[in-house]
Each structure stands twice: as structure tokens, then as C-alpha cells.
Design an enzyme around this catalytic site. Structure first.
Site, short mmCIF file in Angstrom:
data_model
loop_
_atom_site.label_atom_id
_atom_site.label_comp_id
_atom_site.label_asym_id
_atom_site.label_seq_id
_atom_site.Cartn_x
_atom_site.Cartn_y
_atom_site.Cartn_z
N ARG A 56 0.91 -1.33 -0.01
CA ARG A 56 -0.03 0.07 0.06
C ARG A 56 0.82 1.37 -0.04
O ARG A 56 0.53 2.35 -0.71
CB ARG A 56 -0.92 0.03 1.22
CG ARG A 56 -1.57 1.28 1.29
CD ARG A 56 -2.93 1.46 2.13
NE ARG A 56 -2.65 0.55 3.38
CZ ARG A 56 -1.82 0.80 4.37
NH1 ARG A 56 -1.34 1.56 4.59
NH2 ARG A 56 -1.77 -0.30 5.48
N TYR A 114 -17.34 16.16 -15.79
CA TYR A 114 -17.42 14.65 -15.54
C TYR A 114 -18.46 14.40 -14.66
O TYR A 114 -18.45 14.84 -13.43
CB TYR A 114 -16.08 13.94 -15.57
CG TYR A 114 -16.35 12.34 -15.36
CD1 TYR A 114 -16.67 11.64 -16.70
CD2 TYR A 114 -16.17 11.88 -13.97
CE1 TYR A 114 -16.49 10.38 -16.20
CE2 TYR A 114 -16.25 10.43 -14.06
CZ TYR A 114 -16.76 9.69 -15.04
OH TYR A 114 -16.97 8.42 -15.09
N ASP A 186 -8.17 18.21 -15.00
CA ASP A 186 -8.43 16.74 -15.24
C ASP A 186 -8.45 16.87 -16.90
O ASP A 186 -8.83 17.37 -17.73
CB ASP A 186 -10.23 16.55 -15.24
CG ASP A 186 -10.51 15.20 -15.51
OD1 ASP A 186 -9.71 14.37 -16.26
OD2 ASP A 186 -11.55 14.56 -15.06
N LYS A 211 -8.74 5.70 -19.38
CA LYS A 211 -9.06 6.09 -20.69
C LYS A 211 -7.84 6.01 -21.72
O LYS A 211 -7.49 5.13 -22.01
CB LYS A 211 -9.77 7.64 -20.72
CG LYS A 211 -10.75 7.68 -19.67
CD LYS A 211 -12.10 6.71 -19.80
CE LYS A 211 -12.98 6.84 -18.43
NZ LYS A 211 -13.17 8.02 -17.84
#
Ligand SMILES: *Cc1c(COP(=O)(O)O)cnc(C)c1O
Length: 404
Positions: A56, A114, A186, A211
Site C-alpha cells: 500500500r 465529468y 482533469d 481512458k
């Protein structure tokens, strides 16, 4: 051996392929291995090899991705930005917002953001006392008017989804700076190949690597890239000390733990290597499709920043290397739009974007259904295309047949 070579003067593709990806010192493997391990042997208590302790907190495959993404977003010759990889784009956004915001703060965001980003800011953070104003980011006066003394983040998307609005990153950076707020961009739709917000004044870049960066519709992921020296708004301190946004994000990434797993990191890194060549083909195909749609009698409007008819065309030319692979168009009624999206064969009816295969969707009923009735509602006759890298003539023929 080229261990820890500094790629800061290299071009985009060289960095995407080499930064953080030195051949393995033990075996010479040219591809960074998938380090499927949760923990690491210590040479005596605290004797960490390469700083790794628990996955982690850090994993070598994720480090390679984070280094390569940061290099991809760093202006040539500049001090490297810092990259952080997450389990999804929204996990990245959540970690960033928790690192920089406190109850009572205010966020300015695009009125066509978005939907998931809007939901996160308005509903999740709204419940914790964070306020927001949605504005048209192409209207700089409206953005300046929306800013309050408590504004800590100006959130930018350009091009926007699905209406492909283009806003001026450098000008918005000025507005944010004057307000003492961070400029967060973004950059999912453009990808770092087509647009480098940090060079234009952004403090933080956000990606849904699901994406274009991943590019093959086979992995969900997200990333933050923080500009060198970006400091927390409002004179705040990071929980781990100092005033750097990057340190607060590093703390939050480990403290909340929404990290990218080793195999997801590996897939995303594999995608990043071919980003430049894929984007060139995506946008060549998108332009061919947009020009075809523009002259089609059943199409009422084509929205593509690469077309001279787009209101953001000149600005896109100035701040982007190309107009990208997303094209939207209107066909006059919801019924016609639903008919077109159900008839294509090469374009697959699906949400998401940025993969090698072409996708088609109806934003009003699919990706943007959750924002119906809000400031973010989209036209019912709108069709959105994620133009893939197949042969352009097959894509045009498919749309021609579907339009009837
Ligand atoms: C998909 C997307 C996101 C969210 O990313 P996930 O990986 O789905 O969590 C954020 N911003 C934009 C512009 C997106 O397209």
C-alpha cells in the site's frame, strides 16, 4: 547500464517509454516486472531495500508508472513533477480533494464537468461541508465572479465531456492564483501527449488512466501529477509536515489506501508507452469522421475542436498538440439519436472512452443520466463517439449506414 538516467531533456515518447523504467538491475529484463508482493524482506529492522516496506505504501511496478506519468506531464527541461497512481480516476480525485480541502471551503468547477467528479464534489464532499459553484469555464468573467474568499480549488476540464468545450488553462491559472486557490486540471480527454497543463500553470493534473493512458479498455485506474513546488492553499500544512501539495497527497495515498495494484500499474504503464502513436491515429480518424458527419444531411451539428466551426478551435490549436479522439454530434431528436447508437457495427455501444476500439453512446441516457435535471444536463439528441484506431474508411462507412 542506464540506472536512474535523467530523462528530463528527452521528448515525450522517449520519456513515456524510458522514465522510471530502467532495465532490471538483477536480470536485465527490459520491461518492469509485475511485482506481485504485499510485503518486502527487511535486512534487519528498518533495513529496507529501495525503501519498500508494504505494497500500500509502495510497490516497484507502481513506482515505475508514477515516475513515467510524472515525466509525461513535466514540461521539457523542468524539475520533475510527482506522480501518484490510484485504483481509479475517482479514487485519485477523492484523495486529492481530501488532501487540500477542509469543511467550509469552496470549489469552482465546470458546468459540464465529468458526472462522477460533479457527484463527488457536490454530494460526497457537500455532505462534509464543502461548497461548490458550477460555471461555464469558457467565460472567464463568470469564473472570476464565482470565486469567493473561501475558494481553494478551481477545477478545470478541457476538452469537456461530452460537449468538448475548450477553456483557457493559462488564463484560468491566473484567476486561481489571484484567488489563492489551486488550479486542478482533469487531463483525461486530452492525455499528456496532447496537452501539458503544468506547463500552462496548473498545480495538479488528474487522470482517469482508464481512458487514453491505459488505452485498451482493460484496466481501471487514476493518477495525480503534482507540479514541483505547488503549495497547499490557505497556508495549510500537510499532515506529514511542510506545505507541499505533493506531500499531503503522498500522505493521503498511504493513509486512505486507494492505490493502483501491481498488475493494474503494469497494464497502465504498457499503455503509456504507445500513447503518442495511438493519439495521432485517434485524432486523424476523429477528424475524418467529423468531416464526414459535417456534410451529412441527417446531422444537425458536429462538435469537434479540430473543426474550424468549433468555438474553441483557435484556443485548442494554441494549447493542445491536436484535437483528440472524441467527437459529438446532434441529430435533431432523442429517438433518432437512440436509433443511430443502436445501429452501428464497428462502433460498439458502450460507456467509457479512449480505447483502441471505437465506441458510441447516448450521453443523456448513459454516461450523463445521473446529471439529468442539473446544470450539467446534456441535449437529448446528442451522440458521443470515442473514435478508435481502426481504419478510418470502415468507421465512416459504419456511421453512414447507421445514419441511413
Ligand atoms: C472516466 C473519467 C473520470 C473518472 O475516472 P474513473 O477511472 O472512471 O474513476 C474522471 N474524469 C473524466 C474526464 C473521465 O472521463
Amino acid at each position: 547500464m542506464s540506472t536512474h538516467h535523467d530523462w528530463s531533456d528527452a521528448g515525450f515518447s522517449t520519456r513515456a517509454i524510458h522514465a522510471g523504467q530502467d532495465p532490471d538491475p538483477t536480470t536485465g529484463a527490459v520491461v518492469v516486472p509485475v511485482h506481485l508482493t504485499s510485503t518486502y524482506k527487511q535486512d534487519g529492522v528498518g533495513g529496507l531495500r529501495g525503501g519498500y516496506e508494504y505494497t500500500r505504501s509502495g510497490n516497484p511496478t507502481r513506482t515505475a508508472l508514477e515516475t513515467a506519468l510524472a515525466a509525461a506531464e513535466t514540461p521539457r527541461g523542468a524539475t520533475p513533477a510527482r506522480g501518484f497512481a490510484f485504483a481509479s480516476g475517482l479514487a485519485a480525485e477523492d484523495t486529492l480533494l481530501r488532501a487540500v480541502l477542509r469543511p467550509g471551503d469552496h470549489v469552482v468547477l465546470p458546468d459540464d464537468a465529468y458526472g462522477g467528479s460533479y457527484r463527488l464534489i457536490a454530494r460526497t464532499f457537500g455532505a462534509w461541508g464543502v461548497e461548490h459553484t458550477a460555471v461555464d469555464l469558457t467565460d472567464l468573467d463568470a469564473v472570476a465572479a464565482a470565486v469567493r474568499p473561501t475558494t481553494r480549488v478551481v477545477w478545470v476540464e478541457t476538452p469537456t465531456n461530452p460537449l468538448l468545450g475548450i477553456s483557457d488553462i493559462a488564463a484560468l491559472a491566473g484567476v486561481a492564483r489571484d484567488a489563492g486557490a489551486l488550479l486542478v486540471v482533469d487531463n483525461t480527454f486530452a492525455s499528456p501527449y496532447l496537452q501539458q497543463p503544468i506547463a500552462l500553470g496548473a498545480d495538479v493534473v488528474v487522470h482517469s488512466t482508464t481512458k487514453y493512458v491505459g488505452g485498451h479498455s482493460d484496466v481501471v485506474g487514476g493518477a495525480l501529477v503534482v507540479a514541483d513546488g505547488a503549495t497547499l492553499p490557505g497556508g495549510r500544512e500537510a499532515p506529514n509536515g511542510g506545505r507541499l501539495v505533493a506531500d499531503a497527497v503522498a500522505f493521503g495515498q498511504n493513509a486512505s489506501g486507494a492505490v493502483a495494484g501491481p498488475f493494474d500499474s503494469w497494464l497502465t504503464l504498457r499503455g503509456l508507452k504507445t500513447l503518442a502513436v495511438r493519439m495521432e491515429r485517434h485524432q486523424a480518424n476523429a477528424l475524418a469522421v467529423a468531416r464526414f458527419l459535417e456534410q451529412h444531411p441527417r446531422v444537425e451539428q458536429v462538435i469537434y475542436p479540430g473543426l474550424e466551426s468549433h468555438p474553441g478551435h483557435a484556443l485548442a490549436k494554441k494549447q493542445m498538440r491536436g484535437a483528440g479522439g472524441m467527437v459529438s454530434f446532434r441529430v435533431g431528436s432523442e429517438d433518432k439519436a437512440l436509433e443511430v447508437v443502436s445501429r452501428t457495427q464497428v462502433f460498439t455501444l458502450a460507456e467509457s472512452l479512449g480505447g483502441v476500439e471505437s465506441l458510441i453512446e447516448h450521453p443523456g441516457r448513459m454516461t450523463h443520466a445521473s446529471v439529468a435535471g442539473s446544470a450539467l444536463e446534456v441535449p437529448a439528441d446528442l451522440v458521443r463517439l470515442s473514435v478508435g484506431i481502426e481504419d478510418a474508411e470502415d468507421l465512416v462507412a459504419d456511421l453512414d449506414a447507421a445514419l441511413g
